[in-house]
Design a protein around this motif. Sequence first.
Motif, short mmCIF file in Angstrom:
data_model
loop_
_atom_site.label_atom_id
_atom_site.label_comp_id
_atom_site.label_asym_id
_atom_site.label_seq_id
_atom_site.Cartn_x
_atom_site.Cartn_y
_atom_site.Cartn_z
N UNK A 41 19.98 35.16 25.13
CA UNK A 41 21.08 35.46 23.89
C UNK A 41 22.18 35.91 24.30
N UNK A 42 23.46 35.01 23.71
CA UNK A 42 24.52 34.71 25.23
C UNK A 42 26.25 35.56 24.04
N UNK A 43 27.00 35.55 23.95
CA UNK A 43 28.13 35.55 23.69
C UNK A 43 29.03 33.92 24.16
N UNK A 44 29.72 33.41 23.89
CA UNK A 44 30.17 31.74 25.14
C UNK A 44 32.05 32.63 24.48
N UNK A 45 32.49 32.64 25.39
CA UNK A 45 33.96 33.01 25.95
C UNK A 45 34.59 31.82 25.58
N UNK A 46 35.54 31.81 24.83
CA UNK A 46 36.79 30.87 24.85
C UNK A 46 37.78 30.83 24.97
N UNK A 47 38.08 30.10 26.12
CA UNK A 47 39.48 31.01 27.56
C UNK A 47 40.50 30.24 27.49
N UNK A 48 41.84 30.50 26.61
CA UNK A 48 42.75 29.62 26.98
C UNK A 48 43.34 29.60 27.93
N UNK A 49 43.65 29.63 28.68
CA UNK A 49 45.00 29.41 29.59
C UNK A 49 45.29 28.18 30.81
N UNK A 50 45.97 28.75 31.65
CA UNK A 50 46.76 26.98 32.60
C UNK A 50 46.26 27.19 33.25
N UNK A 51 46.41 25.59 34.00
CA UNK A 51 45.08 24.79 34.62
C UNK A 51 45.66 25.48 36.16
N UNK A 52 46.72 26.15 36.58
CA UNK A 52 47.41 26.81 37.23
C UNK A 52 46.21 28.51 37.96
N UNK A 53 45.68 28.63 36.69
CA UNK A 53 45.61 30.19 36.83
C UNK A 53 43.34 29.79 36.85
N UNK A 54 43.42 28.29 37.04
CA UNK A 54 41.75 28.57 37.03
C UNK A 54 40.76 29.57 38.16
N UNK A 55 41.56 28.49 38.83
CA UNK A 55 41.16 29.40 40.34
C UNK A 55 40.19 31.21 40.34
N UNK A 56 42.26 31.75 39.81
CA UNK A 56 41.56 33.15 39.71
C UNK A 56 41.59 33.65 38.81
N UNK A 57 40.97 32.95 37.17
CA UNK A 57 39.46 33.04 36.59
C UNK A 57 39.06 33.04 36.87
N UNK A 58 38.58 32.35 37.20
CA UNK A 58 37.08 31.98 37.86
C UNK A 58 36.60 33.18 38.37
N UNK A 74 36.02 24.12 32.90
CA UNK A 74 37.05 23.73 32.80
C UNK A 74 38.03 22.43 31.57
N UNK A 75 37.15 22.32 30.11
CA UNK A 75 37.86 21.26 29.73
C UNK A 75 39.64 21.22 29.37
N UNK A 76 40.31 20.00 29.85
CA UNK A 76 41.43 19.42 29.18
C UNK A 76 42.30 19.83 28.34
N UNK A 77 42.53 20.25 27.95
CA UNK A 77 44.48 20.72 27.15
C UNK A 77 44.84 18.75 26.65
N UNK A 78 44.64 18.60 26.10
CA UNK A 78 45.22 17.24 26.52
C UNK A 78 46.54 17.33 25.40
N UNK A 79 47.22 18.33 24.31
CA UNK A 79 47.63 18.21 23.09
C UNK A 79 47.59 19.04 22.46
N UNK A 80 48.73 19.34 21.75
CA UNK A 80 47.94 20.30 20.36
C UNK A 80 49.28 21.05 19.73
N UNK A 81 49.83 21.49 19.02
CA UNK A 81 50.65 22.65 18.50
C UNK A 81 51.35 23.28 19.58
N UNK A 82 52.82 21.94 19.83
CA UNK A 82 53.46 22.89 20.94
C UNK A 82 54.05 24.28 21.31
N UNK A 83 54.20 24.83 19.68
CA UNK A 83 54.87 25.90 19.88
C UNK A 83 53.25 27.49 20.00
#
Length: 95
Positions: A41-58, A74-83
């Motif tokens: 039994x686990x929890x999934x954490x979906x973490x929204x960050x910038x690519x430049x922080x991936x190493x530090x986050x890991x 890591x899953x890339x953000x290819x677009x979305x709500x600019x705001x």
Amino acid sequence: SGSRGKKLSASIISEKLAACVNIVPGIESVYWWEGKVQTDAEELLIIKTRESLLNALTEHVKANHEYDVPEVIALPISGGNLKYLEWLKDSTREK
């Protein structure tokens, strides 16, 4: 362990390693580990960050997780709500 996921999420946000963490409870994971099939039994954490922080986050997750090999992918953000994407940038450090 809701408190573990919450504690890790709070430390990620307070370190400005991400702008938002979604905690998805009730995950059942079936996986291969140490020569046999494991179920947890686990929890999934979906973490929204910038690519430049991936190493530090890991590194932060590895240092603060009870697993020897915590899942960080890591899953890339290819677009979305600019705001929203601007808010994500404003809410995180650069590296």
